[in-house]
Design a protein around this motif. Sequence first.
Motif, PDB file in Angstrom:
ATOM      1  N   GLU A  45       0.927  -1.121  -0.301  1.00 57.04           N
ATOM      2  CA  GLU A  45      -0.015   0.265   0.101  1.00 57.04           C
ATOM      3  C   GLU A  45       1.222   1.284   0.127  1.00 57.04           C
ATOM      4  OE1 GLU A  45      -3.213   0.443   3.681  1.00 57.04           O
ATOM      5  OE2 GLU A  45      -0.725   0.185   5.058  1.00 57.04           O
ATOM      6  N   LEU A  46       0.441   2.062  -0.633  1.00 54.84           N
ATOM      7  CA  LEU A  46       0.901   3.801  -0.625  1.00 54.84           C
ATOM      8  C   LEU A  46       1.228   4.381   0.174  1.00 54.84           C
ATOM      9  CD1 LEU A  46       2.482   6.132  -2.888  1.00 54.84           C
ATOM     10  CD2 LEU A  46       0.288   6.626  -2.455  1.00 54.84           C
ATOM     11  N   VAL A  47       1.705   4.838   1.612  1.00 55.02           N
ATOM     12  CA  VAL A  47       1.805   4.995   2.802  1.00 55.02           C
ATOM     13  C   VAL A  47       1.719   6.654   1.903  1.00 55.02           C
ATOM     14  CG1 VAL A  47       3.398   5.629   4.721  1.00 55.02           C
ATOM     15  CG2 VAL A  47       2.506   3.384   3.754  1.00 55.02           C
ATOM     16  N   ALA A  48       2.703   7.491   1.954  1.00 56.34           N
ATOM     17  CA  ALA A  48       2.987   8.621   0.893  1.00 56.34           C
ATOM     18  C   ALA A  48       4.018   8.991  -0.403  1.00 56.34           C
ATOM     19  CB  ALA A  48       4.229   9.425   2.181  1.00 56.34           C
ATOM     20  N   ALA A  49       3.296  10.340  -1.183  1.00 55.19           N
ATOM     21  CA  ALA A  49       4.196  10.249  -2.052  1.00 55.19           C
ATOM     22  C   ALA A  49       4.724  12.053  -1.978  1.00 55.19           C
ATOM     23  CB  ALA A  49       3.492  10.414  -2.951  1.00 55.19           C
ATOM     24  N   ILE A  50       5.322  12.171  -2.994  1.00 55.63           N
ATOM     25  CA  ILE A  50       6.227  13.514  -2.729  1.00 55.63           C
ATOM     26  C   ILE A  50       6.687  13.723  -4.107  1.00 55.63           C
ATOM     27  CG2 ILE A  50       8.247  13.135  -2.220  1.00 55.63           C
ATOM     28  CD1 ILE A  50       8.505  15.751  -0.854  1.00 55.63           C
ATOM     29  N   THR A  51       5.588  15.353  -4.882  1.00 58.06           N
ATOM     30  CA  THR A  51       6.681  15.319  -5.877  1.00 58.06           C
ATOM     31  C   THR A  51       8.485  15.943  -5.797  1.00 58.06           C
ATOM     32  OG1 THR A  51       5.536  17.585  -5.914  1.00 58.06           O
ATOM     33  CG2 THR A  51       4.699  16.068  -7.542  1.00 58.06           C
ATOM     34  N   ARG A  52       8.578  15.848  -7.027  1.00 52.06           N
ATOM     35  CA  ARG A  52      10.388  15.829  -6.807  1.00 52.06           C
ATOM     36  C   ARG A  52      10.164  18.163  -6.583  1.00 52.06           C
ATOM     37  NH1 ARG A  52      15.477  15.056  -9.187  1.00 52.06           N
ATOM     38  NH2 ARG A  52      16.323  13.928  -7.550  1.00 52.06           N
ATOM     39  N   SER A  53       9.155  18.284  -8.118  1.00 60.19           N
ATOM     40  CA  SER A  53       9.426  19.607  -8.486  1.00 60.19           C
ATOM     41  C   SER A  53       8.530  20.866  -7.249  1.00 60.19           C
ATOM     42  CB  SER A  53       9.090  20.198  -9.748  1.00 60.19           C
ATOM     43  OG  SER A  53       7.302  19.705  -9.759  1.00 60.19           O
ATOM     44  N   ILE A  54       7.938  20.782  -6.830  1.00 59.61           N
ATOM     45  CA  ILE A  54       7.319  21.711  -5.910  1.00 59.61           C
ATOM     46  C   ILE A  54       7.216  21.122  -4.329  1.00 59.61           C
ATOM     47  CG2 ILE A  54       6.704  22.942  -7.679  1.00 59.61           C
ATOM     48  CD1 ILE A  54       4.183  21.393  -6.723  1.00 59.61           C
ATOM     49  N   GLY A  55       7.469  19.837  -4.299  1.00 47.74           N
ATOM     50  CA  GLY A  55       7.331  18.979  -3.175  1.00 47.74           C
ATOM     51  C   GLY A  55       6.405  19.264  -2.625  1.00 47.74           C
ATOM     52  N   ASN A  56       5.208  18.742  -3.388  1.00 44.02           N
ATOM     53  CA  ASN A  56       3.410  18.738  -2.849  1.00 44.02           C
ATOM     54  C   ASN A  56       3.444  16.761  -1.839  1.00 44.02           C
ATOM     55  OD1 ASN A  56       2.980  20.631  -3.469  1.00 44.02           O
ATOM     56  ND2 ASN A  56       1.504  20.120  -4.988  1.00 44.02           N
ATOM     57  N   ALA A  57       2.914  17.358  -1.511  1.00 44.79           N
ATOM     58  CA  ALA A  57       2.135  15.395  -0.247  1.00 44.79           C
ATOM     59  C   ALA A  57       1.559  14.726  -0.047  1.00 44.79           C
ATOM     60  CB  ALA A  57       3.720  16.003   0.361  1.00 44.79           C
ATOM     61  N   VAL A  58       1.267  13.982  -0.642  1.00 43.88           N
ATOM     62  CA  VAL A  58      -0.307  13.496  -0.213  1.00 43.88           C
ATOM     63  C   VAL A  58       0.547  12.253   0.586  1.00 43.88           C
ATOM     64  CG1 VAL A  58      -1.315  13.255  -2.026  1.00 43.88           C
ATOM     65  CG2 VAL A  58       0.268  11.548  -2.519  1.00 43.88           C
ATOM     66  N   TYR A  59      -1.082  12.004   2.401  1.00 42.57           N
ATOM     67  CA  TYR A  59      -0.534  10.373   2.505  1.00 42.57           C
ATOM     68  C   TYR A  59      -1.843   9.920   2.448  1.00 42.57           C
ATOM     69  CZ  TYR A  59       3.472  13.717   4.604  1.00 42.57           C
ATOM     70  OH  TYR A  59       4.181  14.538   4.400  1.00 42.57           O
ATOM     71  N   ALA A  60      -1.060   8.102   3.107  1.00 44.85           N
ATOM     72  CA  ALA A  60      -2.755   7.758   3.415  1.00 44.85           C
ATOM     73  C   ALA A  60      -3.056   8.008   4.538  1.00 44.85           C
ATOM     74  CB  ALA A  60      -2.021   6.207   3.644  1.00 44.85           C
ATOM     75  N   ASP A  61      -4.665   8.098   4.977  1.00 41.44           N
ATOM     76  CA  ASP A  61      -5.211   8.138   6.092  1.00 41.44           C
ATOM     77  C   ASP A  61      -4.692   7.613   7.395  1.00 41.44           C
ATOM     78  OD1 ASP A  61      -8.354   8.148   3.762  1.00 41.44           O
ATOM     79  OD2 ASP A  61      -7.504   9.801   4.225  1.00 41.44           O
ATOM     80  N   SER A  62      -4.360   6.361   7.290  1.00 43.00           N
ATOM     81  CA  SER A  62      -3.980   5.374   8.619  1.00 43.00           C
ATOM     82  C   SER A  62      -2.656   6.278   8.863  1.00 43.00           C
ATOM     83  CB  SER A  62      -3.781   4.445   8.331  1.00 43.00           C
ATOM     84  OG  SER A  62      -2.878   4.191   6.782  1.00 43.00           O
ATOM     85  N   VAL A  63      -1.789   6.994   7.910  1.00 48.33           N
ATOM     86  CA  VAL A  63      -0.687   8.120   8.780  1.00 48.33           C
ATOM     87  C   VAL A  63      -0.570   9.678   9.112  1.00 48.33           C
ATOM     88  CG1 VAL A  63       0.640   5.519   8.153  1.00 48.33           C
ATOM     89  CG2 VAL A  63       0.976   8.234   6.589  1.00 48.33           C
TER      90      VAL A  63
END
Length: 116
Positions: A45-63
């Motif tokens: 499962e995806l935990v978190a991700a981040i774009t390299r250019s501007i650093g936008n981040a997304v997270y799984a609800d569980s974390v």
Amino acid sequence: VQLVESGGGLVQAGGSLRLSCAASGSTFSINSMGWYRQAPGKQRELVAAITRSIGNAVYADSVKGRFTISGDNANNMMYLQMNSLKPEDAAVYYCDAWLATGADCWGQGTQVTVSS
């Protein structure tokens, strides 16, 4: 692109760990990076991700609110700060990089064990 994770280990519930992912090779082709995890008998499962250019981040609800993903583009590093760890966070954590070509690359994984 090659990815190497580090920083996993054994921690008590409520404790913290910081995972690192070192990227090498054609790192200029990386669009975004993320952390996945896979516990025994469960899907990755995806935990978190981040774009390299501007650093936008997304997270799984569980974390959300406990984990923080960050990147250091100058040194081709990505981190996952994990606080308030729970036994259900125990898993093998994988670093993933999504490339401009549409392909993605995986690291070998690092084990996180959380004791209750």
